[in-house]
Design a protein around this motif. Sequence first.
Motif, PDB file in Angstrom:
ATOM      1  N   TRP A   1       4.563  30.580 -33.196  1.00 50.38           N
ATOM      2  CA  TRP A   1       5.494  30.176 -34.249  1.00 50.38           C
ATOM      3  C   TRP A   1       6.516  29.175 -33.725  1.00 50.38           C
ATOM      4  CZ3 TRP A   1       5.582  30.746 -39.404  1.00 50.38           C
ATOM      5  CH2 TRP A   1       4.745  31.714 -39.984  1.00 50.38           C
ATOM      6  N   ARG A   2       6.990  29.351 -32.488  1.00 47.50           N
ATOM      7  CA  ARG A   2       8.051  28.474 -31.984  1.00 47.50           C
ATOM      8  C   ARG A   2       7.531  27.062 -31.699  1.00 47.50           C
ATOM      9  NH1 ARG A   2       9.023  30.732 -25.733  1.00 47.50           N
ATOM     10  NH2 ARG A   2       7.029  29.973 -24.885  1.00 47.50           N
ATOM     11  N   ASP A   3       6.218  26.894 -31.598  1.00 44.13           N
ATOM     12  CA  ASP A   3       5.637  25.595 -31.240  1.00 44.13           C
ATOM     13  C   ASP A   3       4.776  25.066 -32.384  1.00 44.13           C
ATOM     14  OD1 ASP A   3       5.088  23.392 -29.707  1.00 44.13           O
ATOM     15  OD2 ASP A   3       3.523  24.360 -28.516  1.00 44.13           O
ATOM     16  N   HIS A   4       5.388  24.988 -33.573  1.00 45.36           N
ATOM     17  CA  HIS A   4       4.746  24.404 -34.754  1.00 45.36           C
ATOM     18  C   HIS A   4       3.501  25.169 -35.203  1.00 45.36           C
ATOM     19  CE1 HIS A   4       7.358  20.917 -35.041  1.00 45.36           C
ATOM     20  NE2 HIS A   4       7.241  20.730 -33.748  1.00 45.36           N
TER      21      HIS A   4
ATOM     22  N   LYS B   1       0.891  26.336 -33.436  1.00 48.37           N
ATOM     23  CA  LYS B   1      -0.375  25.992 -32.778  1.00 48.37           C
ATOM     24  C   LYS B   1      -1.204  27.250 -32.563  1.00 48.37           C
ATOM     25  CE  LYS B   1       1.396  21.911 -30.352  1.00 48.37           C
ATOM     26  NZ  LYS B   1       1.704  21.292 -29.042  1.00 48.37           N
ATOM     27  N   SER B   2      -2.489  27.120 -32.748  1.00 51.05           N
ATOM     28  CA  SER B   2      -3.365  28.282 -32.638  1.00 51.05           C
ATOM     29  C   SER B   2      -3.494  28.774 -31.208  1.00 51.05           C
ATOM     30  CB  SER B   2      -4.751  27.952 -33.208  1.00 51.05           C
ATOM     31  OG  SER B   2      -5.303  26.831 -32.543  1.00 51.05           O
ATOM     32  N   ALA B   3      -3.177  27.933 -30.235  1.00 52.88           N
ATOM     33  CA  ALA B   3      -3.149  28.316 -28.829  1.00 52.88           C
ATOM     34  C   ALA B   3      -2.330  27.261 -28.089  1.00 52.88           C
ATOM     35  CB  ALA B   3      -4.557  28.414 -28.234  1.00 52.88           C
ATOM     36  N   GLN B   4      -1.803  27.634 -26.929  1.00 52.15           N
ATOM     37  CA  GLN B   4      -1.006  26.679 -26.166  1.00 52.15           C
ATOM     38  C   GLN B   4      -1.856  25.457 -25.802  1.00 52.15           C
ATOM     39  OE1 GLN B   4       0.865  28.313 -22.696  1.00 52.15           O
ATOM     40  NE2 GLN B   4       1.948  26.441 -22.184  1.00 52.15           N
ATOM     41  N   GLY B   5      -1.330  24.287 -26.115  1.00 54.04           N
ATOM     42  CA  GLY B   5      -2.040  23.055 -25.824  1.00 54.04           C
ATOM     43  C   GLY B   5      -3.033  22.637 -26.886  1.00 54.04           C
ATOM     44  N   SER B   6      -3.239  23.505 -27.890  1.00 52.90           N
ATOM     45  CA  SER B   6      -4.205  23.187 -28.947  1.00 52.90           C
ATOM     46  C   SER B   6      -3.619  22.151 -29.902  1.00 52.90           C
ATOM     47  CB  SER B   6      -4.562  24.455 -29.722  1.00 52.90           C
ATOM     48  OG  SER B   6      -5.387  24.145 -30.829  1.00 52.90           O
ATOM     49  N   THR B   7      -4.488  21.393 -30.537  1.00 55.68           N
ATOM     50  CA  THR B   7      -4.065  20.480 -31.599  1.00 55.68           C
ATOM     51  C   THR B   7      -4.394  21.050 -32.977  1.00 55.68           C
ATOM     52  OG1 THR B   7      -6.166  19.296 -31.431  1.00 55.68           O
ATOM     53  CG2 THR B   7      -4.316  18.448 -30.135  1.00 55.68           C
ATOM     54  N   LEU B   8      -4.813  22.312 -33.027  1.00 57.52           N
ATOM     55  CA  LEU B   8      -5.070  23.001 -34.284  1.00 57.52           C
ATOM     56  C   LEU B   8      -3.923  23.966 -34.570  1.00 57.52           C
ATOM     57  CD1 LEU B   8      -8.872  23.814 -33.856  1.00 57.52           C
ATOM     58  CD2 LEU B   8      -7.836  21.978 -35.227  1.00 57.52           C
ATOM     59  N   HIS B   9      -3.583  24.123 -35.844  1.00 62.33           N
ATOM     60  CA  HIS B   9      -2.446  24.952 -36.240  1.00 62.33           C
ATOM     61  C   HIS B   9      -2.923  25.960 -37.276  1.00 62.33           C
ATOM     62  CE1 HIS B   9       0.524  22.065 -34.426  1.00 62.33           C
ATOM     63  NE2 HIS B   9      -0.551  21.291 -34.545  1.00 62.33           N
TER      64      HIS B   9
ATOM     65  N   ARG C   1      -0.594  28.392 -38.668  1.00 57.10           N
ATOM     66  CA  ARG C   1       0.551  28.927 -39.404  1.00 57.10           C
ATOM     67  C   ARG C   1       1.631  27.845 -39.485  1.00 57.10           C
ATOM     68  NH1 ARG C   1       1.022  33.747 -35.677  1.00 57.10           N
ATOM     69  NH2 ARG C   1      -1.116  33.088 -35.315  1.00 57.10           N
ATOM     70  N   PRO C   2       2.531  27.925 -40.463  1.00 55.18           N
ATOM     71  CA  PRO C   2       3.557  26.880 -40.614  1.00 55.18           C
ATOM     72  C   PRO C   2       4.753  27.134 -39.706  1.00 55.18           C
ATOM     73  CG  PRO C   2       3.741  28.421 -42.416  1.00 55.18           C
ATOM     74  CD  PRO C   2       2.563  28.877 -41.595  1.00 55.18           C
ATOM     75  N   GLY C   3       4.525  27.017 -38.413  1.00 53.17           N
ATOM     76  CA  GLY C   3       5.601  27.229 -37.459  1.00 53.17           C
ATOM     77  C   GLY C   3       6.631  26.126 -37.504  1.00 53.17           C
ATOM     78  N   GLY C   4       7.534  26.135 -36.548  1.00 55.38           N
ATOM     79  CA  GLY C   4       8.586  25.130 -36.518  1.00 55.38           C
ATOM     80  C   GLY C   4       8.838  24.648 -35.109  1.00 55.38           C
ATOM     81  N   ASN C   5       9.776  23.720 -34.993  1.00 49.84           N
ATOM     82  CA  ASN C   5      10.211  23.242 -33.682  1.00 49.84           C
ATOM     83  C   ASN C   5      11.318  24.170 -33.212  1.00 49.84           C
ATOM     84  OD1 ASN C   5      11.044  21.916 -31.416  1.00 49.84           O
ATOM     85  ND2 ASN C   5      11.691  20.060 -32.446  1.00 49.84           N
ATOM     86  N   TRP C   6      10.933  25.323 -32.737  1.00 46.18           N
ATOM     87  CA  TRP C   6      11.862  26.369 -32.333  1.00 46.18           C
ATOM     88  C   TRP C   6      11.783  26.611 -30.826  1.00 46.18           C
ATOM     89  CZ3 TRP C   6       9.456  29.111 -37.024  1.00 46.18           C
ATOM     90  CH2 TRP C   6      10.192  28.829 -38.179  1.00 46.18           C
ATOM     91  N   ARG C   7      11.510  25.558 -30.078  1.00 46.24           N
ATOM     92  CA  ARG C   7      11.385  25.690 -28.618  1.00 46.24           C
ATOM     93  C   ARG C   7      12.747  25.593 -27.953  1.00 46.24           C
ATOM     94  NH1 ARG C   7       7.247  21.863 -30.152  1.00 46.24           N
ATOM     95  NH2 ARG C   7       8.812  20.256 -29.760  1.00 46.24           N
ATOM     96  N   LEU C   8      12.890  26.241 -26.805  1.00 46.64           N
ATOM     97  CA  LEU C   8      14.069  26.089 -25.953  1.00 46.64           C
ATOM     98  C   LEU C   8      13.776  25.019 -24.914  1.00 46.64           C
ATOM     99  CD1 LEU C   8      16.918  27.223 -25.226  1.00 46.64           C
ATOM    100  CD2 LEU C   8      15.744  28.669 -23.538  1.00 46.64           C
ATOM    101  N   SER C   9      14.690  24.062 -24.766  1.00 43.83           N
ATOM    102  CA  SER C   9      14.462  22.987 -23.804  1.00 43.83           C
ATOM    103  C   SER C   9      14.713  23.464 -22.378  1.00 43.83           C
ATOM    104  CB  SER C   9      15.379  21.799 -24.109  1.00 43.83           C
ATOM    105  OG  SER C   9      16.695  22.051 -23.662  1.00 43.83           O
ATOM    106  N   GLU C  10      14.111  22.768 -21.425  1.00 43.84           N
ATOM    107  CA  GLU C  10      14.347  23.060 -20.014  1.00 43.84           C
ATOM    108  C   GLU C  10      15.811  22.839 -19.631  1.00 43.84           C
ATOM    109  OE1 GLU C  10      11.629  23.756 -17.115  1.00 43.84           O
ATOM    110  OE2 GLU C  10      11.620  24.868 -19.011  1.00 43.84           O
TER     111      GLU C  10
END
Length: 416
Positions: free
Chosen positions: A249-252, A254-262, A264-273
């Motif tokens: 959900w936090r990464d738009h 995505k169906s898996a990390q690094g995937s270009t398939l989605h 669910r309607p996630g969002g840009n909810w990532r924490l920056s480094e």
Amino acid sequence: SSGAPALEVHELPMGHGTHVGHAADFFTRALSAGRRPAPAPVPAQRVHFTVSDRRAVLDRVDAALASGVLTQGPQVARFEELARPWTGTRTAAVASGSAALEIALRIIGVAGRTVLMPVNTFFATAAAAVRAQAAVRFVDIEPDGLGMDPDALRVALDRCPDTAAVLPVHIGGIVSPALDGVLAHCRERGIPVVEDAAHAFGATLDGRPAGGFGRFGAFSFFPTKVAVSGEGGLLSAALPGDLEQVRRWRDHGKSAQGSTLHDRPGGNWRLSELHAAVGTVDLERFSRTLARRRELAARYDALLADVPGIRPHAVPRASGGNFYKYLAYPDPDGPLDRALLKKRLRERHGVALAGEVYDHLLCDHPYFASGAHRAAPGGFEHARWFARHHVALPLYPSLTEAEQIRVVAALRRELS
């Protein structure tokens, strides 16, 4: 400054670049003055990083910039690892406490159903449920631990059989003993609990950490909180599958990390480094921060013991508070209302009180007072009394004993 009739300033060339003339002029003015300058104000909040802490943050920011990994990298992973001892469960970092709440509610699936929460909490608690497309209904609090009243919750559950989730809130960094009753009612009806623990990182109930009682625990690391990352949030969850959903959900979505398939309607909810670099340094010193806040609270208890006209909030014995706020109640029949007391403390004594938690109930906010999301009428007797009468004294790790004495002396003078 001690009243001596003469002042001598000796200029010694030490070879380290000091402008001797400017320094001599400064000390001459400062030490020859006929009266001492007014003491610096006691602010409501003060975020402090030592020189070594700031260097550590800069080193980690530099490492992130050098690597080119600016989000969801090793600093975020380290931030999650450092948080785990304080939540009792695994965690996933997100962009804010508000994002944490919304993600948890979307995972549960509250759209088109009711979410119950205390009427006394920050607007973001309710807004997260609205954004997750739920109907919001409010519940009164109980006065001892300032948590959701279990009896009022039972009535609300009977009125709202479509309840999808219950959101208890740990106000002021207190995990109320009444939470046990809330959990029991939800367990009987199979309703998931999401703890709004934005105030409560490091707080406990009977030794168990906040964020470890419900299906999810949502934390905030905004600069006013007890642990900070600038902007940032955290979700704790006991089930690995729930945390994996959080990461999607936090990464738009995505169906898996690094995937270009989605999926669910996630969002840009990532924490920056970069935010995580601040957060990791702060979490590494958090045990000292928590001990210091409790030490300061104990000193306020002692200093206020003989001050007439004000009563500290007694934290329940089973609750290990983190003292996000030091709460007290001026005598409601005293000489000053809260607004005038705060004004006089600020203007006459240079003492700023911290913000209330909270001065307006959610049902009184314009968004919930009218329109499609209008709250059902209700007395909310306990919450309304608390909202009107409490104050929050300044409390943060860099607060000095002298500053605490000034705060209490100012209260004594204005309330006498």
